[in-house]
Design an enzyme around this catalytic site. Structure first.
Site, PDB file in Angstrom:
ATOM      1  N   ARG A 206      -0.726  -9.381  12.956  1.00 37.27           N
ATOM      2  CA  ARG A 206      -1.206  -8.320  12.051  1.00 37.27           C
ATOM      3  C   ARG A 206      -1.996  -8.926  10.892  1.00 37.27           C
ATOM      4  NH1 ARG A 206       4.112  -5.442  10.610  1.00 37.27           N
ATOM      5  NH2 ARG A 206       2.807  -4.218   9.182  1.00 37.27           N
TER       6      ARG A 206
ATOM      7  N   ARG B 175      10.938  -1.361  11.252  1.00 39.31           N
ATOM      8  CA  ARG B 175       9.797  -1.171  12.152  1.00 39.31           C
ATOM      9  C   ARG B 175       9.725  -2.245  13.231  1.00 39.31           C
ATOM     10  NH1 ARG B 175       4.817   0.015   8.168  1.00 39.31           N
ATOM     11  NH2 ARG B 175       3.826  -1.302   9.746  1.00 39.31           N
TER      12      ARG B 175
ATOM     13  N   ARG C 210     -10.091   0.837   8.635  1.00 35.07           N
ATOM     14  CA  ARG C 210      -9.700  -0.546   8.887  1.00 35.07           C
ATOM     15  C   ARG C 210     -10.774  -1.331   9.616  1.00 35.07           C
ATOM     16  NH1 ARG C 210      -3.700   0.461   8.817  1.00 35.07           N
ATOM     17  NH2 ARG C 210      -2.736  -1.567   8.922  1.00 35.07           N
TER      18      ARG C 210
ATOM     19  N   LYS D  43       0.842  -1.204   0.000  1.00 38.72           N
ATOM     20  CA  LYS D  43       0.000   0.000   0.000  1.00 38.72           C
ATOM     21  C   LYS D  43       0.881   1.259   0.000  1.00 38.72           C
ATOM     22  CE  LYS D  43      -2.098  -1.156   3.838  1.00 38.72           C
ATOM     23  NZ  LYS D  43      -1.382  -2.438   4.124  1.00 38.72           N
TER      24      LYS D  43
ATOM     25  N   ARG E 190      11.734  -5.325   4.914  1.00 47.86           N
ATOM     26  CA  ARG E 190      11.393  -3.903   4.723  1.00 47.86           C
ATOM     27  C   ARG E 190      12.276  -2.960   5.543  1.00 47.86           C
ATOM     28  NH1 ARG E 190       5.469  -2.107   5.393  1.00 47.86           N
ATOM     29  NH2 ARG E 190       5.624  -3.455   7.214  1.00 47.86           N
TER      30      ARG E 190
HETATM   31  P1  AP5 Z   1       4.826  -1.630   1.893  1.00 50.57           P
HETATM   32  O1  AP5 Z   1       4.550  -0.749   0.720  1.00 50.57           O
HETATM   33  O2  AP5 Z   1       5.500  -1.028   3.091  1.00 50.57           O
HETATM   34  O3  AP5 Z   1       3.503  -2.405   2.325  1.00 50.57           O
HETATM   35  P2  AP5 Z   1       2.221  -1.889   3.119  1.00 50.57           P
HETATM   36  O4  AP5 Z   1       1.048  -2.557   2.522  1.00 50.57           O
HETATM   37  O5  AP5 Z   1       2.208  -0.391   3.192  1.00 50.57           O
HETATM   38  O6  AP5 Z   1       2.511  -2.555   4.511  1.00 50.57           O
HETATM   39  P3  AP5 Z   1       2.351  -2.067   6.003  1.00 50.57           P
HETATM   40  O7  AP5 Z   1       3.013  -3.136   6.842  1.00 50.57           O
HETATM   41  O8  AP5 Z   1       2.853  -0.657   6.209  1.00 50.57           O
HETATM   42  O9  AP5 Z   1       0.844  -2.110   6.227  1.00 50.57           O
HETATM   43  P4  AP5 Z   1       0.136  -2.185   7.542  1.00 50.57           P
HETATM   44  O10 AP5 Z   1      -1.237  -1.934   7.086  1.00 50.57           O
HETATM   45  O11 AP5 Z   1       0.340  -3.378   8.378  1.00 50.57           O
HETATM   46  O12 AP5 Z   1       0.879  -1.072   8.442  1.00 50.57           O
HETATM   47  P5  AP5 Z   1       0.523   0.428   8.836  1.00 50.57           P
HETATM   48  O13 AP5 Z   1       1.756   1.186   8.879  1.00 50.57           O
HETATM   49  O14 AP5 Z   1      -0.640   0.925   8.039  1.00 50.57           O
HETATM   50  O15 AP5 Z   1       5.713  -2.867   1.336  1.00 50.57           O
HETATM   51  C1  AP5 Z   1       6.208  -3.865   2.215  1.00 50.57           C
HETATM   52  C2  AP5 Z   1       7.599  -4.353   1.735  1.00 50.57           C
HETATM   53  O16 AP5 Z   1       7.453  -5.023   0.487  1.00 50.57           O
HETATM   54  C3  AP5 Z   1       8.604  -3.219   1.464  1.00 50.57           C
HETATM   55  O17 AP5 Z   1       9.877  -3.677   1.831  1.00 50.57           O
HETATM   56  C4  AP5 Z   1       8.543  -2.991  -0.059  1.00 50.57           C
HETATM   57  O18 AP5 Z   1       9.775  -2.527  -0.576  1.00 50.57           O
HETATM   58  C5  AP5 Z   1       8.220  -4.398  -0.555  1.00 50.57           C
HETATM   59  N1  AP5 Z   1       7.341  -4.421  -1.730  1.00 50.57           N
HETATM   60  C6  AP5 Z   1       6.164  -3.742  -1.872  1.00 50.57           C
HETATM   61  N2  AP5 Z   1       5.597  -4.062  -3.051  1.00 50.57           N
HETATM   62  C7  AP5 Z   1       6.420  -4.954  -3.648  1.00 50.57           C
HETATM   63  C8  AP5 Z   1       6.363  -5.669  -4.889  1.00 50.57           C
HETATM   64  N3  AP5 Z   1       5.328  -5.524  -5.746  1.00 50.57           N
HETATM   65  N4  AP5 Z   1       7.387  -6.516  -5.188  1.00 50.57           N
HETATM   66  C9  AP5 Z   1       8.420  -6.675  -4.330  1.00 50.57           C
HETATM   67  N5  AP5 Z   1       8.523  -6.024  -3.146  1.00 50.57           N
HETATM   68  C10 AP5 Z   1       7.544  -5.182  -2.810  1.00 50.57           C
HETATM   69  O19 AP5 Z   1      -0.057   0.214  10.328  1.00 50.57           O
HETATM   70  C11 AP5 Z   1       0.812  -0.141  11.380  1.00 50.57           C
HETATM   71  C12 AP5 Z   1       0.016  -0.232  12.676  1.00 50.57           C
HETATM   72  O20 AP5 Z   1      -0.573   1.042  12.980  1.00 50.57           O
HETATM   73  C13 AP5 Z   1      -1.154  -1.216  12.652  1.00 50.57           C
HETATM   74  O21 AP5 Z   1      -0.752  -2.543  12.938  1.00 50.57           O
HETATM   75  C14 AP5 Z   1      -2.062  -0.619  13.750  1.00 50.57           C
HETATM   76  O22 AP5 Z   1      -1.571  -0.932  15.024  1.00 50.57           O
HETATM   77  C15 AP5 Z   1      -1.883   0.885  13.542  1.00 50.57           C
HETATM   78  N6  AP5 Z   1      -2.875   1.454  12.609  1.00 50.57           N
HETATM   79  C16 AP5 Z   1      -2.628   2.063  11.409  1.00 50.57           C
HETATM   80  N7  AP5 Z   1      -3.771   2.473  10.844  1.00 50.57           N
HETATM   81  C17 AP5 Z   1      -4.783   2.098  11.695  1.00 50.57           C
HETATM   82  C18 AP5 Z   1      -6.190   2.220  11.639  1.00 50.57           C
HETATM   83  N8  AP5 Z   1      -6.817   2.810  10.602  1.00 50.57           N
HETATM   84  N9  AP5 Z   1      -6.909   1.717  12.666  1.00 50.57           N
HETATM   85  C19 AP5 Z   1      -6.309   1.146  13.733  1.00 50.57           C
HETATM   86  N10 AP5 Z   1      -4.969   0.991  13.848  1.00 50.57           N
HETATM   87  C20 AP5 Z   1      -4.206   1.466  12.826  1.00 50.57           C
END
Ligand code: AP5
Length: 217
Positions: free
Chosen positions: A171, A160, A88, A13, A127
């Protein structure tokens, strides 16, 4: 365009959101980044969110909804916005709809990214992220030019805390239980839902996202 990027942890994402924002000039609202910034700054929100994030659980809805409401007031009028990581839960989705109404906005599209759990786990384990500009790298799949340093602005990359294997499975479980049902919710609403398989490489997935949104026509 008000667009939601929906998908499990590690699916890309953030990666796709940065590319899409660069191509369109749209703003990004990334709740995970907002929370990490609050945590690093030691604000009351950051302190309240920390325990949930470290465990891989969702931060309570009321905190997230207030944070997004405040963020919306800072966005330039009329700009497109990519929402990454929000909503979410059903409660967040309902609150989001209500907060957009007075602005005369609604969700125009939902891009659903998905990949197998094996691919997600591999991506998350390698990552490294730049807190300064939001760029995301992978030590195996998409490394920076200089190890540990962001290509864009030279900031040191960080690993992270919630990317450690014990937390990752929780997660994924939380996503499948709490967030995946939103796909059916949006399919039953007026928003257009685009399913983009995301097992492929970064450029391939970006091409599919842009084709789905009709941006390359
Ligand atoms: P990346 O682009 O970082 O993936 P992502 O989908 O953004 O993954 P996240 O882990 O950030 O999502 P998440 O939803 O768990 O975390 P968030 O920060 O929102 O890519 C991942 C890796 O793959 C990278 O190394 C990249 O280089 C590689 N990659 C990507 N695409 C690729 C491809 N096509 N081919 C090869 N490699 C690739 O949330 C974190 C925490 O915050 C949550 O657990 C929760 O506690 C809290 N939180 C956030 N939002 C909310 C909410 N709305 N409600 C409640 N809690 C929340």
């Amino acid at each position: 365009m008000y667009l939601i990027l929906l998908g499990p942890p590690g699916v890309g994402k953030g990666t796709q959101g940065v590319l899409l924002a660069d191509a369109t000039g749209w703003e990004r609202v990334v709740t995970g980044d907002l929370l990490r910034t609050a945590k690093d700054a030691g604000t009351p929100l950051g302190q309240q969110a920390q325990q949930y994030m470290t465990a891989g659980d969702l931060v309570p809805d009321h905190l997230i909804i207030k944070m997004v409401e405040e963020k919306l007031t800072t966005l330039p009028v009329g700009t497109g916005v990519i929402f990454d990581g929000f909503p979410r839960t059903r409660e967040q989705a309902s609150a989001f709809k209500m907060m957009l109404q007075p602005l005369g906005r609604s969700i125009d599209g939902v891009v659903v990214l998905d990949a197998s759990d094996e691919v997600l786990t591999e991506r998350i384990s390698g990552r490294r992220s730049c807190l300064s500009c939001g760029s995301v790298y992978n030590m195996v799949l998409a490394p920076p030019q200089r190890e540990g340093v962001c290509d864009n602005d030279g900031t040191s990359l960080f690993h992270r805390a919630d990317d450690h294997p014990d937390t990752v499975q929780n997660r994924l479980d939380v996503y499948r239980r709490e967030t995946e049902p939103l796909i059916a919710y949006y399919e039953g609403s007026k928003s257009t839902v685009y399913h983009v398989p995301s097992d492929g490489g970064v450029d391939e997935v970006q091409g599919e996202v842009r084709r789905a949104l009709g941006l390359d026509e």
